[in-house]
Enzyme design. Structure first.
Site, PDB file in Angstrom:
ATOM      1  N   TRP A 127       0.868  -1.190   0.000  1.00 46.87           N
ATOM      2  CA  TRP A 127       0.000   0.000   0.000  1.00 46.87           C
ATOM      3  C   TRP A 127       0.902   1.236   0.000  1.00 46.87           C
ATOM      4  O   TRP A 127       1.834   1.330   0.822  1.00 46.87           O
ATOM      5  CB  TRP A 127      -0.866  -0.056   1.259  1.00 46.87           C
ATOM      6  CG  TRP A 127      -1.881   1.039   1.392  1.00 46.87           C
ATOM      7  CD1 TRP A 127      -2.733   1.474   0.431  1.00 46.87           C
ATOM      8  CD2 TRP A 127      -2.152   1.820   2.562  1.00 46.87           C
ATOM      9  NE1 TRP A 127      -3.537   2.480   0.933  1.00 46.87           N
ATOM     10  CE2 TRP A 127      -3.200   2.713   2.233  1.00 46.87           C
ATOM     11  CE3 TRP A 127      -1.630   1.849   3.857  1.00 46.87           C
ATOM     12  CZ2 TRP A 127      -3.723   3.624   3.155  1.00 46.87           C
ATOM     13  CZ3 TRP A 127      -2.153   2.749   4.771  1.00 46.87           C
ATOM     14  CH2 TRP A 127      -3.184   3.624   4.415  1.00 46.87           C
ATOM     15  N   ASP A 208      -0.406  -5.720   9.164  1.00 47.67           N
ATOM     16  CA  ASP A 208      -1.453  -4.739   8.863  1.00 47.67           C
ATOM     17  C   ASP A 208      -2.664  -5.535   8.380  1.00 47.67           C
ATOM     18  O   ASP A 208      -2.600  -6.186   7.329  1.00 47.67           O
ATOM     19  CB  ASP A 208      -0.950  -3.780   7.767  1.00 47.67           C
ATOM     20  CG  ASP A 208      -2.005  -2.749   7.376  1.00 47.67           C
ATOM     21  OD1 ASP A 208      -3.080  -2.727   8.005  1.00 47.67           O
ATOM     22  OD2 ASP A 208      -1.742  -1.967   6.435  1.00 47.67           O
ATOM     23  N   ALA A 210      -6.428  -4.965   7.428  1.00 50.76           N
ATOM     24  CA  ALA A 210      -7.424  -3.919   7.175  1.00 50.76           C
ATOM     25  C   ALA A 210      -8.689  -4.461   6.518  1.00 50.76           C
ATOM     26  O   ALA A 210      -9.654  -3.716   6.354  1.00 50.76           O
ATOM     27  CB  ALA A 210      -6.821  -2.827   6.293  1.00 50.76           C
ATOM     28  N   LYS A 243     -13.315  -0.994   6.868  1.00 46.93           N
ATOM     29  CA  LYS A 243     -13.930  -1.766   5.785  1.00 46.93           C
ATOM     30  C   LYS A 243     -14.904  -2.798   6.331  1.00 46.93           C
ATOM     31  O   LYS A 243     -16.033  -2.893   5.845  1.00 46.93           O
ATOM     32  CB  LYS A 243     -12.862  -2.479   4.948  1.00 46.93           C
ATOM     33  CG  LYS A 243     -11.531  -1.760   4.861  1.00 46.93           C
ATOM     34  CD  LYS A 243     -11.487  -0.675   3.819  1.00 46.93           C
ATOM     35  CE  LYS A 243     -10.284   0.214   4.078  1.00 46.93           C
ATOM     36  NZ  LYS A 243      -9.711   0.894   3.004  1.00 46.93           N
TER      37      LYS A 243
END
Ligand code: LMR
Length: 394
Positions: A127, A208, A210, A243
């Site tokens: 990202w 991470d 997400a 999300k």
């Protein structure tokens, strides 16, 4: 003083959203920023979240500060979702943050304080904001091979070969699931191999996560995170609720940090809280409270899980539709990987010129590296997109 400032590079994903908004063509299609959209292009508030919000409005009787690391109920609820029973809670420090990005920032600052010499290893690609925050904080980083541009699958041999260069004390950033931007993910055997290698190297994992629940389901998506949590003395996790609870603008995220023992965990907890205090003081509470209510109430939780599953399976259908449409438009299996990938994104493997042609000629917006947001697809636009992609690659 402000005269001294130099223009900064724009964030590619957010810049694309601006270009899309400014485009006046009624046929435009947005496959850019990673926000879930339903078939009509709307980003709905999840049913359970809306119900929790109503309850909260009726029962909340104060807006005074929470504690510096956020609400303990939120910590517990999120630790259970992400980590299940993989780690003793006495070794866990938790800190609510403004979104997953706030958690990444807090983790990286904590890592820098603990070991200024650490090198943070990131997947190539990763990202874009990972790199931007690392640069902003002045933390050294290196890339490990991850994605094979030719097959659009993981280059696992390359990944293991580059991770051989990790030194003791380095940090290795891994996407817990639903890799952003590629959509190509480690399978369970590969997670096991990565875990063994990082243990052997003396590295600290930083996960991470997400998009938990968007890939193979809530528990399957946490497989790698829980595996590492069960094996490593120390580990950092940044989790986002944007999300999977659909509460993007509420800015709800959490740091989960595992220390070697309970005494060390107390110091880690103090450090995470200190980072919040320096950066913004108390974390936002509204989204965190909604998440806690949804996770703690059996009926709300069941409804949330059901809706999350609808979102997940809907994206799988869209993946298959696009892969099929591209197969018939191009007469090849080149894009078959789209149906195999998981999560919100796939990288199509187009050149930047092809991406720009799709934008300029066909009003189809995707990130420069040809990452598409699967949730931007629908039954109406899939045939249009497939035709346009076939035309730019011919
Ligand atoms: C994305 O990758 O599109 C999302 O994570 C949104 C963002 O902030 O970049």
């Amino acid at each position: 003083m402000l005269n001294n400032l130099k223009p900064l590079p724009a964030d590619k994903i957010l810049m694309l959203s601006g270009l899309f908004r400014a485009d006046e063509r009624s046929t435009k299609i947005d496959l850019g920023v990673g926000v879930y959209k339903d078939a009509s292009g709307h980003t709905p508030i999840m049913r359970a979240v809306k119900k929790a919000e109503k309850q909260l409005w009726e029962t909340e009787d104060t807006k005074t500060y929470t504690s510096l690391p956020g609400d303990a109920g939120f910590h517990k609820a999120m630790a259970d979702v992400v980590l299940a029973d993989s780690v003793d809670r006495a070794r866990l420090a938790c800190c609510a943050t403004p979104g997953g990005t706030g958690a990444i920032h807090n983790v990286l600052e904590t890592i820098k304080m603990a070991n200024p010499d650490t090198t943070v290893w990131v997947s190539n690609p990763t990202w874009g904001n990972h790199l931007s925050i690392l640069k902003h904080l002045g933390i050294k980083f290196e890339a490990y091979d991850y994605f094979d541009d030719d097959t659009c699958a993981i280059d696992f041999t390359g990944m293991i070969a580059s991770l051989q260069n990790v030194q003791a004390g380095d940090t290795v950033l891994l996407h817990g699931c639903c890799h952003n931007p590629t959509g190509a993910n480690l399978n369970q055997t590969q997670w096991n191999q990565v875990a063994d290698l990082l243990l052997e190297k003396g590295a600290t994992p930083f996960i991470d996560i997400a998009y938990q629940g968007f890939g193979d389901g809530l528990d399957n998506d946490a497989y790698g995170t829980r595996l590492l949590a069960s094996k490593f003395d120390e580990m950092m996790i940044a989790a986002s609720c944007s999300k999977n609870f659909g509460i993007y603008r509420e800015r709800t995220g959490i740091v989960l940090a595992i220390s070697a023992d309970a005494d060390a965990a107390k110091i880690t907890q103090g450090t995470l809280s200190y980072m919040n205090r320096q950066n913004f003081s108390f974390p936002p509470d509204h989204g965190a409270r909604l998440v806690t209510m949804v996770l703690s109430d059996p009926a709300l939780r069941a409804d949330w899980e059901a809706e999350l599953e609808e979102v997940r399976s809907g994206m799988l259908v869209l993946r298959q539709l696009l892969a099929d449409a591209l197969r018939s438009e191009t007469g090849s299996d080149r894009f078959g990987f789209i149906a195999e990938h998981r999560g919100m994104f796939s990288r199509l493997g187009l050149t930047k010129d092809q991406v720009l042609e799709l934008r300029d000629t066909h009003a189809i917006y995707m990130v420069d590296d040809s990452r598409i947001n699967i949730a931007g697809l629908n039954r109406k636009n899939v045939p249009i997109i497939a035709k346009a992609v076939a035309s730019v690659i011919s």
